[in-house]
Scaffold this motif. Structure first.
Motif, PDB file in Angstrom:
ATOM      1  N   ASP A  61     -19.912  24.725  -4.617  1.00  0.00           N
ATOM      2  CA  ASP A  61     -20.404  25.888  -4.782  1.00  0.00           C
ATOM      3  C   ASP A  61     -19.913  27.118  -3.614  1.00  0.00           C
ATOM      4  OD1 ASP A  61     -21.984  28.079  -5.315  1.00  0.00           O
ATOM      5  OD2 ASP A  61     -24.001  27.534  -4.873  1.00  0.00           O
ATOM      6  N   ASN A  63     -19.612  30.029  -3.163  1.00  0.00           N
ATOM      7  CA  ASN A  63     -20.036  31.437  -2.874  1.00  0.00           C
ATOM      8  C   ASN A  63     -21.696  31.171  -2.356  1.00  0.00           C
ATOM      9  OD1 ASN A  63     -21.150  31.011  -5.437  1.00  0.00           O
ATOM     10  ND2 ASN A  63     -20.301  32.978  -6.128  1.00  0.00           N
ATOM     11  N   GLY A  64     -22.264  29.853  -2.915  1.00  0.00           N
ATOM     12  CA  GLY A  64     -23.646  29.563  -2.550  1.00  0.00           C
ATOM     13  C   GLY A  64     -24.612  30.135  -3.368  1.00  0.00           C
ATOM     14  N   ASP A  65     -24.239  30.426  -4.556  1.00  0.00           N
ATOM     15  CA  ASP A  65     -25.103  30.975  -5.634  1.00  0.00           C
ATOM     16  C   ASP A  65     -25.806  29.999  -6.454  1.00  0.00           C
ATOM     17  OD1 ASP A  65     -23.280  30.275  -7.399  1.00  0.00           O
ATOM     18  OD2 ASP A  65     -23.023  32.141  -8.439  1.00  0.00           O
ATOM     19  N   LEU A  67     -24.586  27.769  -8.099  1.00  0.00           N
ATOM     20  CA  LEU A  67     -23.939  27.168  -9.461  1.00  0.00           C
ATOM     21  C   LEU A  67     -22.277  27.111  -8.982  1.00  0.00           C
ATOM     22  CD1 LEU A  67     -25.330  29.791 -12.065  1.00  0.00           C
ATOM     23  CD2 LEU A  67     -25.795  27.114 -12.098  1.00  0.00           C
ATOM     24  N   ALA A  68     -21.825  25.978  -9.470  1.00  0.00           N
ATOM     25  CA  ALA A  68     -20.299  25.722  -9.175  1.00  0.00           C
ATOM     26  C   ALA A  68     -19.654  26.082 -10.566  1.00  0.00           C
ATOM     27  CB  ALA A  68     -20.108  24.338  -8.798  1.00  0.00           C
ATOM     28  N   GLU A  72     -14.538  27.968  -8.709  1.00  0.00           N
ATOM     29  CA  GLU A  72     -14.858  27.261  -7.532  1.00  0.00           C
ATOM     30  C   GLU A  72     -14.421  26.041  -7.263  1.00  0.00           C
ATOM     31  OE1 GLU A  72     -18.828  29.567  -6.005  1.00  0.00           O
ATOM     32  OE2 GLU A  72     -19.019  28.236  -7.769  1.00  0.00           O
TER      33      GLU A  72
HETATM   34 CA   LIG Z   1     -21.110  29.567  -7.107  1.00  0.00          CA
END
Ligand SMILES: [Ca+2]
Ligand SMILES: [Ca+2]
Ligand SMILES: [Ca+2]
Length: 154
Positions: A61, A63-65, A67-68, A72
């Motif tokens: 993940d 961008n660390g949101d 969700l992968a 990504e």
């Molecule tokens: Ca993500």
């Protein structure tokens, strides 16, 4: 094994209370909806998630949101392939192939003794679809944890 998640949720609940004490009234912020697939993910409630697994998921993940996405995952796998492909000829040989969770033959679909980039990515694309249990195009921590456990990689 059932340790980190209850603690995590407890901390999250505590943090919510703390925030609620000094935050605007409910309904005026979007913080819960901002992270729908982390604390709010029903999958997470029924799967053990240990710190090592969370770290592996965090690598996916980017961008660390929480969700992968396949984008990504693709970027990470492309990096991985480039690292393995020591002579940069676009094909990974048995010598270049470093020990993975899966055998060389799982990737070399046409059996010519090398793993082309397309074979590598196709294999991971298939895996990604399998891990994305609800088929929404993104892998949540819960989906990831469950898949890892099913594959015996906990
Ligand atoms: Ca993500
Ligand atoms: Ca091949
Ligand atoms: Ca999903």
């Amino acid at each position: 094994m059932i340790r980190s998640l209850p603690i995590r949720l407890t901390l999250a609940a505590g943090a919510t209370l703390l925030v609620a004490a000094c935050a605007p009234p409910p309904g005026t912020t979007g913080t819960v909806a901002d992270r729908p697939n982390v604390e709010g993910d029903p999958d997470v409630m029924v799967v053990d998630v240990d710190p090592a697994m969370e770290r592996r998921f965090a690598r996916l993940d980017a961008n660390g949101d929480g969700l992968a996405t396949w984008e990504e995952a693709y970027a990470m796998r492309a990096d991985q392939f480039a690292t393995m492909d020591a002579d940069h000829n676009g094909a990974v040989t048995g010598d270049e192939f470093s020990a993975r969770a899966q055998p060389f033959t799982a990737f070399d679909r046409n059996g010519d003794g090398v793993i082309e980039f397309g074979e590598f990515i196709d294999h991971h694309r298939t895996m990604f679809s399998r891990v994305d249990a609800d088929g929404d195009g993104a892998v949540s921590l819960g989906e990831y944890a469950r898949a890892m456990r099913e594959m015996g990689a906990t």
